[in-house]
Design a protein around this motif. Structure first.
Motif, PDB file in Angstrom:
ATOM      1  N   GLY A   1       0.829  -1.201   0.000  1.00 28.28           N
ATOM      2  CA  GLY A   1       0.000   0.000   0.000  1.00 28.28           C
ATOM      3  C   GLY A   1       0.858   1.243   0.000  1.00 28.28           C
ATOM      4  N   ARG A   2       0.198   2.389  -0.049  1.00 29.23           N
ATOM      5  CA  ARG A   2       0.889   3.673  -0.035  1.00 29.23           C
ATOM      6  C   ARG A   2       0.885   4.229   1.389  1.00 29.23           C
ATOM      7  N   PHE A   3       2.050   4.688   1.807  1.00 36.37           N
ATOM      8  CA  PHE A   3       2.234   5.208   3.152  1.00 36.37           C
ATOM      9  C   PHE A   3       3.032   6.500   3.097  1.00 36.37           C
ATOM     10  N   SER A   4       2.837   7.303   4.116  1.00 34.40           N
ATOM     11  CA  SER A   4       3.665   8.486   4.323  1.00 34.40           C
ATOM     12  C   SER A   4       4.610   8.192   5.478  1.00 34.40           C
ATOM     13  N   LEU A   5       5.906   8.353   5.246  1.00 32.06           N
ATOM     14  CA  LEU A   5       6.907   8.029   6.261  1.00 32.06           C
ATOM     15  C   LEU A   5       7.464   9.296   6.893  1.00 32.06           C
ATOM     16  N   ASP A   6       7.761   9.208   8.180  1.00 34.97           N
ATOM     17  CA  ASP A   6       8.341  10.358   8.876  1.00 34.97           C
ATOM     18  C   ASP A   6       9.164   9.863  10.063  1.00 34.97           C
ATOM     19  N   VAL A   7      10.010  10.755  10.597  1.00 40.11           N
ATOM     20  CA  VAL A   7      10.811  10.425  11.779  1.00 40.11           C
ATOM     21  C   VAL A   7       9.879  10.294  12.985  1.00 40.11           C
ATOM     22  N   PRO A   8      10.095   9.333  13.867  1.00 38.37           N
ATOM     23  CA  PRO A   8       9.238   9.198  15.052  1.00 38.37           C
ATOM     24  C   PRO A   8       9.210  10.471  15.890  1.00 38.37           C
ATOM     25  N   ASP A   9       8.111  10.665  16.576  1.00 38.58           N
ATOM     26  CA  ASP A   9       7.958  11.837  17.432  1.00 38.58           C
ATOM     27  C   ASP A   9       9.052  11.862  18.501  1.00 38.58           C
ATOM     28  N   ALA A  10       9.515  13.061  18.848  1.00 37.23           N
ATOM     29  CA  ALA A  10      10.638  13.196  19.783  1.00 37.23           C
ATOM     30  C   ALA A  10      10.352  12.564  21.137  1.00 37.23           C
ATOM     31  N   THR A  11       9.089  12.575  21.565  1.00 40.12           N
ATOM     32  CA  THR A  11       8.745  12.033  22.885  1.00 40.12           C
ATOM     33  C   THR A  11       8.872  10.520  22.967  1.00 40.12           C
ATOM     34  N   GLN A  12       8.787   9.823  21.834  1.00 34.67           N
ATOM     35  CA  GLN A  12       8.882   8.364  21.847  1.00 34.67           C
ATOM     36  C   GLN A  12       9.965   7.848  20.908  1.00 34.67           C
ATOM     37  N   ARG A  13      10.848   8.736  20.482  1.00 35.16           N
ATOM     38  CA  ARG A  13      11.867   8.345  19.507  1.00 35.16           C
ATOM     39  C   ARG A  13      12.783   7.256  20.032  1.00 35.16           C
ATOM     40  N   LEU A  14      13.309   7.435  21.245  1.00 36.00           N
ATOM     41  CA  LEU A  14      14.230   6.447  21.786  1.00 36.00           C
ATOM     42  C   LEU A  14      13.535   5.116  22.047  1.00 36.00           C
ATOM     43  N   ASP A  15      12.267   5.161  22.473  1.00 36.29           N
ATOM     44  CA  ASP A  15      11.522   3.913  22.678  1.00 36.29           C
ATOM     45  C   ASP A  15      11.360   3.163  21.360  1.00 36.29           C
ATOM     46  N   ASP A  16      11.072   3.894  20.279  1.00 34.60           N
ATOM     47  CA  ASP A  16      10.948   3.258  18.967  1.00 34.60           C
ATOM     48  C   ASP A  16      12.287   2.683  18.512  1.00 34.60           C
ATOM     49  N   TYR A  17      13.343   3.448  18.688  1.00 38.88           N
ATOM     50  CA  TYR A  17      14.671   2.960  18.304  1.00 38.88           C
ATOM     51  C   TYR A  17      15.030   1.694  19.079  1.00 38.88           C
ATOM     52  N   ALA A  18      14.659   1.648  20.365  1.00 41.32           N
ATOM     53  CA  ALA A  18      14.949   0.466  21.170  1.00 41.32           C
ATOM     54  C   ALA A  18      14.244  -0.771  20.630  1.00 41.32           C
ATOM     55  N   ASP A  19      13.054  -0.580  20.043  1.00 41.55           N
ATOM     56  CA  ASP A  19      12.312  -1.690  19.435  1.00 41.55           C
ATOM     57  C   ASP A  19      12.712  -1.934  17.990  1.00 41.55           C
ATOM     58  N   GLY A  20      13.709  -1.214  17.502  1.00 45.01           N
ATOM     59  CA  GLY A  20      14.155  -1.396  16.114  1.00 45.01           C
ATOM     60  C   GLY A  20      13.298  -0.673  15.102  1.00 45.01           C
ATOM     61  N   ILE A  21      12.415   0.222  15.539  1.00 47.40           N
ATOM     62  CA  ILE A  21      11.532   0.963  14.633  1.00 47.40           C
ATOM     63  C   ILE A  21      12.247   2.232  14.185  1.00 47.40           C
ATOM     64  N   VAL A  22      12.456   2.359  12.890  1.00 46.88           N
ATOM     65  CA  VAL A  22      13.241   3.461  12.344  1.00 46.88           C
ATOM     66  C   VAL A  22      12.362   4.657  11.994  1.00 46.88           C
ATOM     67  N   LEU A  23      11.170   4.391  11.436  1.00 48.38           N
ATOM     68  CA  LEU A  23      10.276   5.448  10.969  1.00 48.38           C
ATOM     69  C   LEU A  23       8.845   5.159  11.410  1.00 48.38           C
ATOM     70  N   SER A  24       8.053   6.199  11.501  1.00 53.75           N
ATOM     71  CA  SER A  24       6.619   6.028  11.704  1.00 53.75           C
ATOM     72  C   SER A  24       5.937   6.134  10.345  1.00 53.75           C
ATOM     73  N   ALA A  25       4.903   5.331  10.135  1.00 53.28           N
ATOM     74  CA  ALA A  25       4.218   5.275   8.840  1.00 53.28           C
ATOM     75  C   ALA A  25       2.745   5.631   9.020  1.00 53.28           C
TER      76      ALA A  25
END
Length: 374
Positions: free
Chosen positions: A138-162
């Motif tokens: 499908g088509r998605f819009s990708l962006d950097v994770p929000d600053a408030t949860q960025r490190l939590d996402d990085y810890a889970d291996g999540i690079v971008l929010s879609a």
């Protein structure tokens, strides 16, 4: 070299913790200076301590290297795709509840971006209903994770929010190891819950195979607070330990048989990780099994601290921010606390018996002196 290897691994983990937490507080450079001074003091003592100093410094170098590679990889992916609308082909790794009916939140392992093969993980807060282990496009819009949860996402291996845009197609089931074990988990869960009450079956499936999808919201909150993943650690460890109870004593003397059994344990641990989910606690238990299995091949005795350190380093090789995960921290802190408590208890017991022995010898000395005098 068991404990120097442990020092090497724990030093690498310590540097990863510093690089994850302290840059935001401006304490990275002072902490690095204190660490270098500590290593110099250990070196100054001379003798065997110098070997530990070298291991600490080499571990620090490894930790810096892991974090540098992680940062470079994240920057490369984000520079290429952040802020763009793209067509994604991805495998659904896990799903959760969304605020809108008929939708789920999902973690996706991206296989292709606009037809180009890639390999990174994104998180989508709202996606048309799908199941873990399936493939979608499908088509998605990708962006950097929000600053408030960025490190939590990085810890889970999540690079971008879609953000899902349109045109989602379901491409059938994935054939990856993770998808196959997810289907096996679902089949085992159905078998366990068959003929049982909803709450009882849901709890049993969650404890045995890690399927939390059939827990009520109340039970889910309760088990999340209690740390359900630690129950899964017990099941992984016990199941692999049962394999040691099977061999016959005469065959146990054969090195080839011990090595074959170690391969069976390692394979079983890998399968259980796939079924129950690769949470930090489960991975730590599995790596401990793998390290002990490796010891059979190299002839090295088991050492809990070394296994713990090796587990942490292996879990962080692909993602230096893994140490930021709360499950990782709690799991390793719990094991370290248990080991420290056991060590303190052992030393306290030794001191108690030493004092008891000294008091007994003092009481016996006068009576012996009187007998000699007579």
């Amino acid at each position: 070299m068991r404990r120097p290897l442990c020092a090497f691994c724990l030093s690498a983990l310590g540097v990863l913790v510093l690089c994850s937490f302290l840059p935001q507080m401006g304490l990275l450079l002072p902490s690095a200076a204190i660490f270098v001074v500590f290593c110099l003091l250990v070196w100054w003592k001379g003798g065997a301590a110098r070997g530990y100093a070298v291991c600490l410094l080499l571990g620090a170098v490894l930790g810096v290297g892991i974090m540098e590679m992680t940062g470079t990889r994240l920057a490369k992916i984000q520079d290429a795709y952040a802020g763009k609308e793209v067509a994604l082909t991805a495998e659904v790794e896990s799903t959760g509840h969304a605020y809108t009916a008929g939708r789920v939140s999902a973690v996706l392992m991206v296989e292709k971006v606009d037809g180009k093969a890639v390999h990174f993980r994104v998180e989508c807060a709202s996606l048309p209903k799908c199941e873990a282990g399936g493939r979608i496009r499908g088509r998605f819009s990708l962006d950097v994770p929000d600053a408030t949860q960025r490190l939590d996402d990085y810890a889970d291996g999540i690079v971008l929010s879609a953000e899902y845009l349109s045109g989602m197609l379901r491409l059938g089931q994935s054939e990856s190891f993770r998808a196959r074990t997810a289907r096996l988990q679902a089949a085992l869960s159905r078998a366990l819950r068959k003929g049982m009450a909803e709450n009882t079956g849901g709890v049993l499936a969650a404890m045995v195979v890690g399927d939390r999808s059939h827990l009520t919201s109340t039970l889910r909150s309760a088990y999340r607070g209690a740390g359900l993943s630690h129950v899964l650690v017990v099941s992984v460890t016990i199941f692999c330990g049962l394999l040691d109870a099977l061999p016959h004593k005469e065959r146990e003397r054969s090195r080839a048989y011990r090595r074959a059994r170690s391969l069976l344990r390692a394979g079983t641990a890998l399968l259980l990780v796939g079924i129950t989910g690769a949470t930090p606690s489960v991975l730590r238990a599995a790596v401990a099994v793998w390290v002990s299995s490796l010891g059979v091949w190299v002839g090295g005795p088991a050492d809990t601290l070394t296994s713990l350190g090796a587990a942490g380093v292996l879990m962080c090789l692909g993602n230096g921010y893994a140490v930021y995960d709360v499950g990782f921290e709690l799991s390793f802190a719990a094991v370290m606390g248990t080991l420290a408590g056991a060590e303190c208890a052992g030393r306290g017991r030794e001191r108690y018996y030493d004092r008891k022995k000294k008091r007994k010898s003092r009481r016996e000395k006068p009576s012996r002196a009187v007998l000699i005098f007579r």
